[in-house]
Design an enzyme around this catalytic site. Sequence first.
Site, PDB file in Angstrom:
ATOM      1  N   LEU A 206       0.573  -1.231   0.052  1.00  0.00           N
ATOM      2  CA  LEU A 206       0.007   0.203  -0.048  1.00  0.00           C
ATOM      3  C   LEU A 206       0.781   1.215  -0.023  1.00  0.00           C
ATOM      4  O   LEU A 206       1.610   1.395   0.981  1.00  0.00           O
ATOM      5  CB  LEU A 206      -0.848  -0.121   1.127  1.00  0.00           C
ATOM      6  CG  LEU A 206      -1.898   0.799   1.316  1.00  0.00           C
ATOM      7  CD1 LEU A 206      -2.999   0.477   0.292  1.00  0.00           C
ATOM      8  CD2 LEU A 206      -2.747   0.772   2.750  1.00  0.00           C
ATOM      9  N   HIS A 207       0.635   2.009  -0.929  1.00  0.00           N
ATOM     10  CA  HIS A 207       1.516   3.199  -1.126  1.00  0.00           C
ATOM     11  C   HIS A 207       1.205   4.384  -1.713  1.00  0.00           C
ATOM     12  O   HIS A 207       1.679   5.670  -1.590  1.00  0.00           O
ATOM     13  CB  HIS A 207       2.977   3.022  -1.663  1.00  0.00           C
ATOM     14  CG  HIS A 207       2.872   2.791  -3.087  1.00  0.00           C
ATOM     15  ND1 HIS A 207       2.191   1.764  -3.852  1.00  0.00           N
ATOM     16  CD2 HIS A 207       3.457   3.680  -4.050  1.00  0.00           C
ATOM     17  CE1 HIS A 207       2.226   2.034  -5.035  1.00  0.00           C
ATOM     18  NE2 HIS A 207       3.147   3.103  -5.381  1.00  0.00           N
TER      19      HIS A 207
END
Length: 354
Positions: A206-207
């Site tokens: 997740l970024h």
Amino acid sequence: MTFSIVTVVGARPQFIKAAALSAAFTKSDRSTERLLHTGQHFDDKMSSIFFDQLGIEPPRWNLAMGGGNHGAMTGRMLEGIEKILLENTPDMVLVFGDTNSTLAGALAAAKLRIPVAHIEAGLRSFNFYQPEEINRVLTDRVSELLFCPTQLSADYLQRENIRGKVEVVGDIMHDSVLLARKINAKLSTPLDDLELQSKGYALMTLHRAENVDEPVRLAAMIDYIRSQAAGQPVIFPVHPRTRQRLAEFKISLDGFRCIEPVGYLDMIALLEHASELYTDSGGLQKEALFCETRCVTLRDETEWPETIETGWNRLWTATHHEPLSREPVFGDGTTAHKIVASVETYLDTRSGLL
Ligand code: UDP
């Protein structure tokens, strides 16, 4: 006559794609390719590990221009890249994907009238609030050669009346996965290191700014994955930006096994053996398909709708996957060679005209 090519890279997914492309350039005696690293991603786990493990020549130039807001970062890169292009006058500049390094490389070259080739052209999420969408659309506008991974991306470009030459060549990440698998047969052992059983864990990344910069949305995503994983361990290689936000917003990660970002060889090995992947990464949606691991995309739309149609991917807003299909929509893993051949043909024609 040998053509001089400068390939601009800066972020993790670009090093992975460059590994496949540079290997193909090395096999050609008609072109010399050199890498220009903007420094957008700079720490060892986000940058040098990929060069070391995937056998990529170290960059000829490193601008060390990461950090700061989008405008400032892109501006510094533009200035730094222009200087190098003026000094070295390459025949062509290659850029990958949709980062600030992509846009800076494309703009610097186009303004100097150096032709630009865009690899992964024609992708659209149709969410113009996303910085990546802005970078994609603008890079496509100034490119001479547009290498599309699928027919759908070529169709989007046609609808936009794009100026450059559009070619469907397949997806270069397929080449990268095949390369990693070949090296992995000897090297990578992340399952042993993390004491995991094949298909006994979920994997997540997740970024993206739209997910991690907003505390309510970030917390909702973490809760969603926790409930979907239903007690299975969730292996979470945490992107530096996300680590910072999770700490800032004090979001609990109970039930997750957080680890440092991993190298590409470990990532592909972890993905092949995961029961399911949760991600907001563009590249991982396709890698999951190549590794035949189901993917849940942590976004409200995707620039890779083909992965949804295959049934291996779904958005987190959907409740179930489509029925599985094994139609190869992303080419056969020979994309890098097709790109090298096409670049050389283009430059042959161009030099004949000059
Ligand atoms: N990746 C990796 N190690 C990690 C997380 C991701 O090697 O710890 C790889 C992943 O397999 C994919 C690429 O990095 O090839 C995706 O990068 P990212 O999610 O930063 O960007 P995006 O795909 O969204 O452009």
